[in-house]
Motif scaffolding. Structure first.
Motif, short mmCIF file in Angstrom:
data_model
loop_
_atom_site.label_atom_id
_atom_site.label_comp_id
_atom_site.label_asym_id
_atom_site.label_seq_id
_atom_site.Cartn_x
_atom_site.Cartn_y
_atom_site.Cartn_z
N ALA A 163 -27.17 23.65 -22.70
CA ALA A 163 -27.10 25.08 -22.47
C ALA A 163 -25.85 25.70 -23.09
O ALA A 163 -24.75 25.21 -22.91
N PRO A 164 -26.00 26.83 -23.81
CA PRO A 164 -24.83 27.53 -24.31
C PRO A 164 -24.09 28.25 -23.20
O PRO A 164 -24.69 28.65 -22.19
N GLY A 165 -22.78 28.40 -23.38
CA GLY A 165 -22.01 29.27 -22.51
C GLY A 165 -21.87 30.63 -23.17
O GLY A 165 -22.57 30.95 -24.13
N LEU A 166 -20.95 31.44 -22.66
CA LEU A 166 -20.77 32.76 -23.24
C LEU A 166 -20.17 32.68 -24.64
O LEU A 166 -20.51 33.49 -25.50
N THR A 167 -19.28 31.70 -24.90
CA THR A 167 -18.65 31.64 -26.22
C THR A 167 -18.94 30.35 -26.99
O THR A 167 -19.00 30.37 -28.22
N GLN A 168 -19.12 29.23 -26.30
CA GLN A 168 -19.33 27.94 -26.97
C GLN A 168 -20.72 27.40 -26.65
O GLN A 168 -21.30 27.74 -25.63
N GLY A 169 -21.24 26.56 -27.55
CA GLY A 169 -22.56 26.02 -27.29
C GLY A 169 -23.00 25.02 -28.33
O GLY A 169 -22.31 24.78 -29.32
N PRO A 170 -24.17 24.41 -28.12
CA PRO A 170 -24.67 23.38 -29.01
C PRO A 170 -25.02 23.96 -30.38
O PRO A 170 -25.21 25.17 -30.54
N LEU A 171 -25.09 23.08 -31.36
CA LEU A 171 -25.42 23.50 -32.73
C LEU A 171 -26.94 23.65 -32.87
O LEU A 171 -27.68 22.69 -32.70
N GLY A 212 -22.04 38.88 -32.42
CA GLY A 212 -20.82 39.41 -33.00
C GLY A 212 -19.81 39.86 -31.96
O GLY A 212 -18.93 40.68 -32.25
N ARG A 213 -19.90 39.33 -30.75
CA ARG A 213 -18.97 39.70 -29.68
C ARG A 213 -18.17 38.46 -29.27
O ARG A 213 -18.65 37.33 -29.36
N SER A 214 -16.95 38.69 -28.81
CA SER A 214 -16.12 37.57 -28.36
C SER A 214 -15.87 37.57 -26.86
O SER A 214 -15.37 36.59 -26.31
N LEU A 223 -17.22 39.62 -22.84
CA LEU A 223 -18.10 40.58 -22.16
C LEU A 223 -17.54 42.00 -22.21
O LEU A 223 -18.30 42.97 -22.24
N GLU A 224 -16.21 42.11 -22.26
CA GLU A 224 -15.59 43.43 -22.29
C GLU A 224 -15.93 44.20 -23.57
O GLU A 224 -15.91 45.43 -23.59
N GLU A 225 -16.25 43.48 -24.64
CA GLU A 225 -16.62 44.14 -25.89
C GLU A 225 -18.06 44.60 -25.91
O GLU A 225 -18.48 45.33 -26.81
N CYS A 226 -18.83 44.19 -24.92
CA CYS A 226 -20.27 44.46 -24.91
C CYS A 226 -20.58 45.81 -24.27
O CYS A 226 -19.85 46.29 -23.39
N SER A 227 -21.68 46.38 -24.71
CA SER A 227 -22.21 47.53 -24.00
C SER A 227 -22.79 47.06 -22.67
O SER A 227 -22.94 45.85 -22.44
N LEU A 228 -23.11 48.00 -21.80
CA LEU A 228 -23.67 47.62 -20.50
C LEU A 228 -24.96 46.83 -20.67
O LEU A 228 -25.18 45.81 -19.99
N GLU A 229 -25.81 47.26 -21.60
CA GLU A 229 -27.07 46.55 -21.84
C GLU A 229 -26.81 45.15 -22.38
O GLU A 229 -27.47 44.18 -21.97
#
Length: 320
Positions: A175-183, A212-214, A216-222
């Protein structure tokens, strides 16, 4: 006093067995001297005397037992190279504890050489040492048979049955996380084309980098809602995978817990997907669990949830 250290993905957390907790970012730790780190720990946790400290560091794949810090070969690692961001803060904390004179032990990770279900040894690594602390805290205070999914920057899930770790699914596997994950297939193509290293692909393999986000704070609400829904779906799928293992080993309904900074936010989603309630562990659970390991090893424990303790009599002797 007993202290546990959680070497996390973004922060290093320090806790006592009673639950006092303090953290610093890995970047901040990398900029401090060893003396400054020891002073900060002592001040923040109100340390007067350390009977034993339990440290987690990096992948812990060079150890199969709990050992004294000064006895650990190569800081308990097969190689200094591994999956994840290399900042230097964890190494600075390791050096600070070693130089402090405090009695300390180093925890192993769970990997191919560990005493787990042999079918899971097909993977080289299952989980890093701080998850051993997380597991022990749950075992001491909540349950003897359970699954924990730690879903945040990356996602790692493990199972404990009747007080023994039986298996784990590491961040590069499922399972991927928010920033890191499997190839995935595209990442493999990018690595083969030499556009990035495999480790770079892993550190960018999570849910947010695909958009293209690093953070959650950079994300829109959606986008934020969709990221958490994706994280919850994969977390539930990974828990469900280990439920298969647990049933096969005779445990039909182990308890389920979520850890990681988004745990409280994704719990209703994960619980709904699994059809049963998952508990939520706080951010200091792993560090406090490590402190509880230190306390019990100091008290004479020869085994911690299936992991042996090397030279436990020597560990209990304070340096003169």
């Amino acid at each position: 006093m007993f202290i546990g250290v959680d070497h996390g993905t973004t922060a290093i957390r320090f806790a006592t067995e009673e639950g006092r907790c303090w953290s610093m970012t890995r970047q901040d730790a990398s900029r401090l001297s060893t003396e400054e780190i020891v002073k900060a720990i002592s001040h923040s946790l109100d340390v007067d005397r350390v009977d034993l400290l339990a440290l987690s560091y990096s992948m812990g794949d060079g150890l199969t037992k709990i050992v004294r810090l000064q006895d650990a070969p190569n800081r308990g690692l097969i190689s200094q190279d591994g999956a994840g961001l290399h900042v230097g803060g964890g190494t600075r904390v390791f050096e600070a504890i070693l130089a402090s004179g405090w009695p300390a032990i180093l925890l192993p990770g769970i990997h191919r050489g560990s005493d787990i279900d042999p079918r899971l040894r097909v993977f080289s690594h299952g989980m890093s040492p701080e998850k051993v602390g997380l597991a022990y805290g749950v075992f001491k205070g909540k349950s003897s048979s359970f699954i924990v999914c730690d879903a945040s920057s990356n996602t790692v899930t493990f199972a404990v049955l009747e007080g023994r770790i039986v298996g784990a699914i590491d961040a590069p596997i499922f399972a991927p996380g928010l920033t890191q994950g499997p190839l995935d297939v595209q990442a493999i193509r990018d690595v083969d084309s030499k556009l990035m290293t495999a480790n770079s692909a892993f550190t960018r393999g999570g849910i947010l980098p695909k958009w293209g986000r690093s953070s959650l704070e950079e994300c829109s609400l959606e986008e934020r809602e969709m990221a958490l829904e994706s994280l919850a779906l994969f977390a539930a799928m990974e828990v469900a995978a280990l439920l298969v293992l647990c049933r096969d080993r005779g445990s039909e309904k182990p308890d389920i817990f979520l850890a990681g900074s988004p745990a409280a936010r994704i719990e209703p989603l994960v619980s709904g997907l699994l059809g049963r309630r998952a508990g939520v562990l706080d951010r200091c659970a792993a560090a406090q669990g490590c402190a509880l390991i230190a306390k019990d090893v100091y008290g004479g424990a020869e085994e911690i949830i299936g992991i042996g303790v090397e030279n436990e009599r020597d560990i209990r002797k304070r340096d003169k």
